[in-house]
Design a protein around this motif. Structure first.
Motif, mmCIF file in Angstrom:
data_model
loop_
_atom_site.group_PDB
_atom_site.id
_atom_site.type_symbol
_atom_site.label_atom_id
_atom_site.label_comp_id
_atom_site.label_asym_id
_atom_site.label_seq_id
_atom_site.Cartn_x
_atom_site.Cartn_y
_atom_site.Cartn_z
ATOM 1 N N LEU A 18 54.063 48.023 43.463
ATOM 2 C CA LEU A 18 53.588 49.474 42.971
ATOM 3 C C LEU A 18 52.937 49.082 41.812
ATOM 4 N N ALA A 19 51.618 49.820 41.718
ATOM 5 C CA ALA A 19 50.658 49.665 40.664
ATOM 6 C C ALA A 19 50.515 50.824 40.075
ATOM 7 N N ARG A 20 50.272 51.986 40.959
ATOM 8 C CA ARG A 20 49.906 53.395 40.649
ATOM 9 C C ARG A 20 48.404 53.248 39.816
ATOM 10 N N GLY A 21 47.495 53.481 40.788
ATOM 11 C CA GLY A 21 46.052 53.266 40.228
ATOM 12 C C GLY A 21 45.438 53.872 39.044
ATOM 13 N N LEU A 22 46.152 55.067 38.662
ATOM 14 C CA LEU A 22 45.683 55.792 37.590
ATOM 15 C C LEU A 22 45.434 54.974 36.315
ATOM 16 N N ASP A 23 44.591 55.014 35.588
ATOM 17 C CA ASP A 23 44.222 54.170 34.170
ATOM 18 C C ASP A 23 45.007 54.478 33.055
ATOM 19 N N TYR A 24 45.814 55.633 33.047
ATOM 20 C CA TYR A 24 46.309 56.281 31.907
ATOM 21 C C TYR A 24 47.671 55.611 31.919
ATOM 22 N N TYR A 25 48.326 55.177 32.984
ATOM 23 C CA TYR A 25 49.803 54.611 32.922
ATOM 24 C C TYR A 25 50.006 53.675 31.740
ATOM 25 N N THR A 26 51.076 53.469 31.172
ATOM 26 C CA THR A 26 51.128 52.368 30.095
ATOM 27 C C THR A 26 52.622 51.655 30.232
ATOM 28 N N GLY A 27 53.609 52.205 30.969
ATOM 29 C CA GLY A 27 55.028 51.862 31.012
ATOM 30 C C GLY A 27 55.344 51.899 32.294
ATOM 31 N N VAL A 28 56.741 52.282 32.400
ATOM 32 C CA VAL A 28 57.449 52.415 33.625
ATOM 33 C C VAL A 28 56.399 53.341 34.594
ATOM 34 N N ILE A 29 56.363 53.080 36.018
ATOM 35 C CA ILE A 29 55.973 53.748 37.158
ATOM 36 C C ILE A 29 56.847 53.829 38.010
ATOM 37 N N TYR A 30 56.832 54.927 38.843
ATOM 38 C CA TYR A 30 57.539 54.966 40.042
ATOM 39 C C TYR A 30 57.020 55.823 40.956
ATOM 40 N N GLU A 31 57.476 55.973 42.358
ATOM 41 C CA GLU A 31 57.097 56.606 43.475
ATOM 42 C C GLU A 31 58.082 56.710 44.519
ATOM 43 N N ALA A 32 58.148 57.769 44.943
ATOM 44 C CA ALA A 32 59.234 58.131 46.000
ATOM 45 C C ALA A 32 58.602 58.338 47.400
ATOM 46 N N LYS A 85 53.356 47.064 32.317
ATOM 47 C CA LYS A 85 53.298 46.001 31.154
ATOM 48 C C LYS A 85 53.724 44.584 32.001
ATOM 49 N N LEU A 86 54.791 44.720 32.945
ATOM 50 C CA LEU A 86 55.288 43.555 33.821
ATOM 51 C C LEU A 86 54.162 43.288 34.862
ATOM 52 N N LEU A 87 53.379 44.415 35.279
ATOM 53 C CA LEU A 87 52.250 44.024 35.935
ATOM 54 C C LEU A 87 51.152 43.135 35.236
ATOM 55 N N ASP A 88 50.914 43.603 34.051
ATOM 56 C CA ASP A 88 49.697 43.018 33.052
ATOM 57 C C ASP A 88 50.307 41.558 32.789
ATOM 58 N N GLY A 89 51.534 41.402 32.453
ATOM 59 C CA GLY A 89 52.358 39.929 32.147
ATOM 60 C C GLY A 89 52.070 39.120 33.462
ATOM 61 N N MET A 90 52.291 39.535 34.627
ATOM 62 C CA MET A 90 51.994 39.018 35.990
ATOM 63 C C MET A 90 50.686 38.499 36.425
ATOM 64 N N LEU A 91 49.717 39.445 35.811
ATOM 65 C CA LEU A 91 48.381 39.121 36.075
ATOM 66 C C LEU A 91 47.799 38.104 35.131
ATOM 67 N N GLU A 92 48.443 38.260 33.929
ATOM 68 C CA GLU A 92 47.946 37.376 32.863
ATOM 69 C C GLU A 92 48.635 35.764 32.960
ATOM 70 N N VAL A 93 49.724 35.430 33.529
ATOM 71 C CA VAL A 93 50.179 34.252 33.827
ATOM 72 C C VAL A 93 49.601 33.802 35.008
ATOM 73 N N CYS A 94 49.052 34.840 35.852
ATOM 74 C CA CYS A 94 48.584 34.028 37.191
ATOM 75 C C CYS A 94 46.924 33.635 36.759
ATOM 76 N N GLY A 95 46.361 33.874 35.839
ATOM 77 C CA GLY A 95 45.243 33.501 35.440
ATOM 78 C C GLY A 95 44.013 34.669 35.609
ATOM 79 N N VAL A 96 44.613 35.971 35.903
ATOM 80 C CA VAL A 96 43.426 37.093 36.005
ATOM 81 C C VAL A 96 42.886 37.477 34.854
ATOM 82 N N PRO A 97 41.685 37.410 34.510
ATOM 83 C CA PRO A 97 40.955 37.825 33.208
ATOM 84 C C PRO A 97 41.547 39.561 33.055
ATOM 85 N N ALA A 98 41.523 39.610 31.609
ATOM 86 C CA ALA A 98 42.133 40.943 31.049
ATOM 87 C C ALA A 98 41.184 41.916 31.473
ATOM 88 N N LYS A 99 40.025 41.866 31.494
ATOM 89 C CA LYS A 99 39.106 42.804 31.867
ATOM 90 C C LYS A 99 39.006 43.304 33.129
#
Length: 519
Positions: free
Chosen positions: A344-358, A235-249
């Motif tokens: 870090l974006a984790r390209g899978l479509d089903y993630y909705t919240g916290v994401i992590y990678e070691a 959701k932070l990624l989505d918020g960042m993209l939104e304020v940067c002017g990236v279309p939601a689609k």
């Protein structure tokens, strides 16, 4: 058969009575005539028979040659993106899996199993750009099937299908991806995944923090060296993209490009978003300062003061989750392992919240394998399989990249890797003791010991002891004629080569005592 003789060859007397042909004429003509008829009657079948025999021999030889040629030209290899594991490799892998399972069970997880293939419609639309890597199967009786791509989607299907409201499970199984394999980096087309997931409605970030803790525990337990857990929030990624002017689609398409930043320079990712994804240059220029940020709690605090992000609902929700997560990680003593990373974006479509990678912190290119664990929160995946279900089942989990960890461990492994678990080896010191050897071996098995012996009736003593040393078997029980008459055996410590006599009555107790102290 009536034979007409030549007129000139027949002589008649005055009485006009026919005379018998001369004997010499009969001897001359009759054998020739008989031979001719016999030859004519037999020749065709004999020719055909001979021809058939020759053809059969020729065909048999051709088949034999064909079999020989085909066997000679078989290329014995494993399919692309797969490999065999010999005893040494299999021992390393099993030890790794045992370590992972111990951590999973320590946290109270149960295990499940799901089919290796699923209905194709179950898997499609869940993996973003990676959906093209799914292995499709041919139509099987009216069902379109595909090999599973991961263990998360089958788990969500299992939870939805069985109407489960909460479960903590782990699952270790093979998955399949039609990817470009890189064996040295632990990237295969057939490989194991080790998943741990918590499904159910719980208070924010408590299950998430435990998943991050599990990643740290496993990597510490395995002993692969220093590592870092990269952390972000969808959701932070989505918020960042939104304020940067990236279309939601275009959010998911842009996220899949951003997710490549750990392997690809920003300039190439930027070019991909412009040329392939069709994003304008202005939003990309606004994204640049965010996705190049890396840090810990200080960076998180810095972002919470960003005026644009503070005004975005998605970003504010993510900030609250991350604040709790950092607090819990501090209590779990793993905050020093956390790196806050907006790339870090984790390209899978089903993630909705916290994401992590070691990732491993290793400068050795031979041991560089990329991420070794990854996961995150996926609150809507279960609901996708049953939209009419009133109560949602939020989920969070982590997948351990055992194949990549195995690649590192195999590279570092010493030559002497024990490939068996044998504790005892029953040895004959003299001939004719194989029956006594079998009797003692049976006692050991009955008592629960891991024991072996030679499959020769009268093996050489030295060969048996050398077998123990080569296979790192701790103890040898040596049977001798003199000792057996006194009711004792010799117990030999293979590493020190020291021997002591033990009575047959106390052998089991003595072995239990010695082996328990070595655990």
């Amino acid at each position: 058969m009536r034979i007409a003789y030549p007129v000139a060859a027949i002589q008649c007397d005055d009485s006009k009575q026919p005379l018998e042909p001369p004997v010499s004429m009969m001897q001359f003509y009759l054998p020739n005539i008989i031979r001719r008829f016999v030859s004519i009657s037999k020749q065709p079948s004999a020719c055909v028979l001979g021809k058939n025999v020759k053809m059969e021999k020729k065909e048999a030889k051709s088949k034999e040659n064909h079999r020989g040629i085909s066997n000679q030209h078989i290329v014995l290899k494993t399919p692309k993106g797969t490999r065999d594991h010999g005893p040494k490799a299999a021992a390393i892998r099993q030890r790794l899996l045992d370590q992972v399972v111990r951590v999973f069970r320590k946290h109270g997880a149960v295990t499940i199993e799901t089919p290796v293939f699923e209905l194709k419609e179950v898997l499609t639309g869940k993996y973003g750009d990676d959906s093209k890597l799914i292995y499709d199967l041919k139509d099987q009786g009216g069902e379109l099937l595909a090999l599973r791509y991961d263990l998360t989607v089958p788990f969500a299907r299992y939870v939805s299908m069985n109407n489960i409201s909460n479960i903590k499970r782990y699952h270790i199984a093979k998955v399949y991806r039609r990817d470009n394999p890189q064996i040295t980096l632990g990237r295969y087309r057939e490989f194991y995944q080790c998943d741990f997931d918590i499904a159910g409605m719980y208070d924010p970030m408590l299950p998430d923090a435990e998943c991050v803790k599990i990643v740290c525990e496993i990597l510490d337990e395995v002993g692969v060296g220093e590592f870092m857990v990269r952390l972000n929030h969808r959701k932070l990624l989505d918020g960042m993209l939104e304020v940067c002017g990236v279309p939601a689609k275009m959010f998911r398409a842009v996220c899949s490009s951003i997710d490549k930043l750990d392997k690809t320079p920003w300039d190439e990712v930027r070019r991909e978003m412009i040329e392939q994804k069709g994003l304008d240059r202005e939003p990309i220029d606004r994204i640049t300062p965010y996705v190049t940020m890396h840090g810990g709690l200080e960076l998180f605090k810095q972002l919470t003061e960003d005026e644009q992000l503070k005004a975005n609902a998605n970003a504010c929700e993510a900030f609250e989750d991350l604040r709790l997560l950092f607090e819990y990680c501090e209590i779990f003593k793993i905050s020093n392992r956390i790196s806050f990373d907006l790339s870090l974006a984790r390209g899978l479509d089903y993630y909705t919240g916290v994401i992590y990678e070691a990732v491993l912190l290793n400068d050795d290119r031979e041991l560089s394998v990329g991420s070794v664990a990854g996961g995150g929160r996926y609150d809507n995946l279960v609901g996708m399989f049953n939209p009419k279900r009133k109560q949602q089942v939020p989920c969070v989990g982590v997948s351990i990249g055992v194949e990549r960890l195995f690649s590192v461990l195999e590279t570092r492994a010493v030559d002497q890797i024990r490939t068996n678990e044998t504790e005892l080896y029953v040895v004959s010191a003299h001939k004719g003791l194989h029956l006594r050897r079998l009797a003692i071996l049976n006692q050991l098995w009955t008592a629960g010991f891991k024991a072996e012996h030679s499959y020769k009736r009268n093996p050489k003593l030295l060969a048996q002891l050398q077998h123990c040393e080569e296979h790192q078997i701790p103890y040898a029980i040596i049977l001798g004629e003199g000792e057996m008459t006194r009711g004792v055996v010799k117990l030999r410590d293979i590493s020190s080569r020291k021997e002591v006599e033990v009575t047959l009555d106390t052998l089991i107790e003595e072995l239990r005592c010695r082996l328990s102290t070595e655990l």
